[in-house]
Write a protein that holds these residues in place. Structure first.
Motif, PDB file in Angstrom:
ATOM      1  N   ASN A 194      -6.772 -24.750  54.574  1.00 21.73           N
ATOM      2  CA  ASN A 194      -6.831 -24.566  56.165  1.00 21.73           C
ATOM      3  C   ASN A 194      -5.589 -24.447  56.888  1.00 21.73           C
ATOM      4  OD1 ASN A 194      -7.566 -25.186  58.755  1.00 21.73           O
ATOM      5  ND2 ASN A 194      -8.805 -26.679  58.475  1.00 21.73           N
ATOM      6  N   ALA A 235      -5.338 -24.071  60.000  1.00 16.58           N
ATOM      7  CA  ALA A 235      -5.678 -24.507  61.812  1.00 16.58           C
ATOM      8  C   ALA A 235      -4.358 -24.692  62.398  1.00 16.58           C
ATOM      9  CB  ALA A 235      -6.666 -25.244  61.876  1.00 16.58           C
ATOM     10  N   ASN A 236      -4.035 -24.138  63.540  1.00 14.92           N
ATOM     11  CA  ASN A 236      -2.759 -24.704  64.248  1.00 14.92           C
ATOM     12  C   ASN A 236      -1.551 -24.330  63.817  1.00 14.92           C
ATOM     13  OD1 ASN A 236      -4.383 -26.023  66.195  1.00 14.92           O
ATOM     14  ND2 ASN A 236      -4.472 -27.817  64.811  1.00 14.92           N
ATOM     15  N   GLY A 276      -8.012 -19.913  59.568  1.00 14.17           N
ATOM     16  CA  GLY A 276      -7.858 -20.560  60.985  1.00 14.17           C
ATOM     17  C   GLY A 276      -6.546 -20.524  61.411  1.00 14.17           C
ATOM     18  N   GLN A 303      -3.182 -18.726  63.357  1.00  9.55           N
ATOM     19  CA  GLN A 303      -2.949 -17.303  64.293  1.00  9.55           C
ATOM     20  C   GLN A 303      -1.956 -16.439  63.826  1.00  9.55           C
ATOM     21  OE1 GLN A 303      -1.532 -20.521  67.276  1.00  9.55           O
ATOM     22  NE2 GLN A 303      -2.895 -19.653  68.568  1.00  9.55           N
ATOM     23  N   ALA A 315     -10.188 -16.386  65.861  1.00 14.60           N
ATOM     24  CA  ALA A 315      -9.179 -16.135  65.141  1.00 14.60           C
ATOM     25  C   ALA A 315      -8.139 -15.273  66.195  1.00 14.60           C
ATOM     26  CB  ALA A 315      -9.164 -14.983  64.071  1.00 14.60           C
TER      27      ALA A 315
END
Ligand SMILES: NC(=O)c1ccc[n+]([C@@H]2O[C@H](COP(=O)([O-])OP(=O)(O)OC[C@H]3O[C@@H](n4cnc5c(N)ncnc54)[C@H](O)[C@@H]3O)[C@@H](O)[C@H]2O)c1
Length: 253
Positions: free
Chosen positions: A3, A5-6, A30, A32, A56
């Motif tokens: 994962n 994310a962030n 996840g 950017q 996304a």
């Protein structure tokens, strides 16, 4: 599945092939994603594909990795837009200039080294400066099986890819205590524009290339992308300074 994310991933050469597959995989996990490429059409296409994933976020930044000013500006714009840079995938590269050493031209040598080796050096410099400022990060450089073995008629390519491993190992040692992990992947022939151009010249050549790979086939960009994600994942936090050979068993023999 890892994962991200962030986390913000900066990927060079993400307008095609392995870079595009990696950008899509990070977005799906996840992250950017910044798509940095010299090719605006391909880069925008990758961004369009990423934004189809729910939630996304991606941006294209025009960047010639052989130009340090471009690389500095691209990293700066990444941080301006997304606030940080957690992952640097230094993937942009070129092929070509297939000839034995004595027949290589100085222009081809300089062109190859400027993109495939200096480009990685510039990217690492600006990525690492940002990662030092924010307390850590992960870098994966695209080397090649030609970075661990010689390549007949590919002397400049092979030299550049060996050089990428030197930079990878050195940076891993230099920045381990600053929480920056640096690894490389070394793919064998993988379906992409680069390889498709090579095999389009001769079906016979494709057959010969496939035969030397124990698994009996070329790699897929998505398979290389998964190896890159694994190298960047927190589950793999003890791994740095390594060259992961994605070669269908070639170097086992
Ligand atoms: N495909 C393979 O078989 C294979 C095998 C081993 C290593 N590699 C390495 O993997 C990386 C990706 O290759 P690929 O097969 O996906 O190739 P590809 O040609 O499909 O993609 C390369 C991308 O890099 C971009 N690029 C080229 N020069 C650039 C520059 N100066 N600045 C910014 N972007 C630039 C291109 O526009 C393109 O989008 C390369 O470093 C290549 O050497 C590929």
């Amino acid at each position: 599945m890892a994962n991200f994310a962030n986390q913000v991933a900066f990927i060079t050469g993400a307008g095609s092939g392995i870079g595009r597959a990696t950008a899509l995989a990070f977005a799906q996990a996840g992250a950017q994603v910044v798509v940095a490429d010299i090719d605006e059409t391909g880069g925008q296409q990758t961004v369009a594909e990423i934004t189809e994933f729910k939630g996304a976020e991606a941006r294209f930044i025009a960047c010639n990795v052989a130009n340090p000013e471009d690389v500095e500006a691209a990293v700066r714009q990444t941080v301006e837009q997304f606030g940080r840079l957690d992952i640097g995938i230094n993937n942009a590269g070129i092929g070509g200039a297939y000839a034995r050493l004595a027949d290589q031209t100085c222009d081809d040598w300089n062109r190859m080294l400027s993109v495939n080796l200096s480009g990685v050096f510039y990217c690492m410099q600006f990525e690492i400066r940002q990662m030092l400022a924010q307390g850590g990060g992960k870098i994966v450089n695209l080397s090649s099986i030609a970075g661990v073995r010689g390549m007949i008629k590919g002397g400049p390519y092979s030299a550049a890819k060996h050089g990428v491993l030197g930079l990878t190992k050195t940076a891993a040692l230099e920045y381990a205590r600053q929480n920056i992990r640096v690894n490389a992947v070394c793919p064998v022939y993988t379906h992409s524009a680069m390889v498709d151009e090579l095999i389009s010249r001769s079906p016979e050549m494709e057959k010969r290339m496939r035969q030397v790979i124990p698994l009996g086939r070329f790699g897929q960009p998505e398979e290389i992308a998964q190896a890159i994600l694994w190298l960047c994942s927190d589950e793999n936090a003890f791994c740095t300074g390594q060259a992961l050979q994605m070669d269908g068993g070639l170097t086992a023999g």
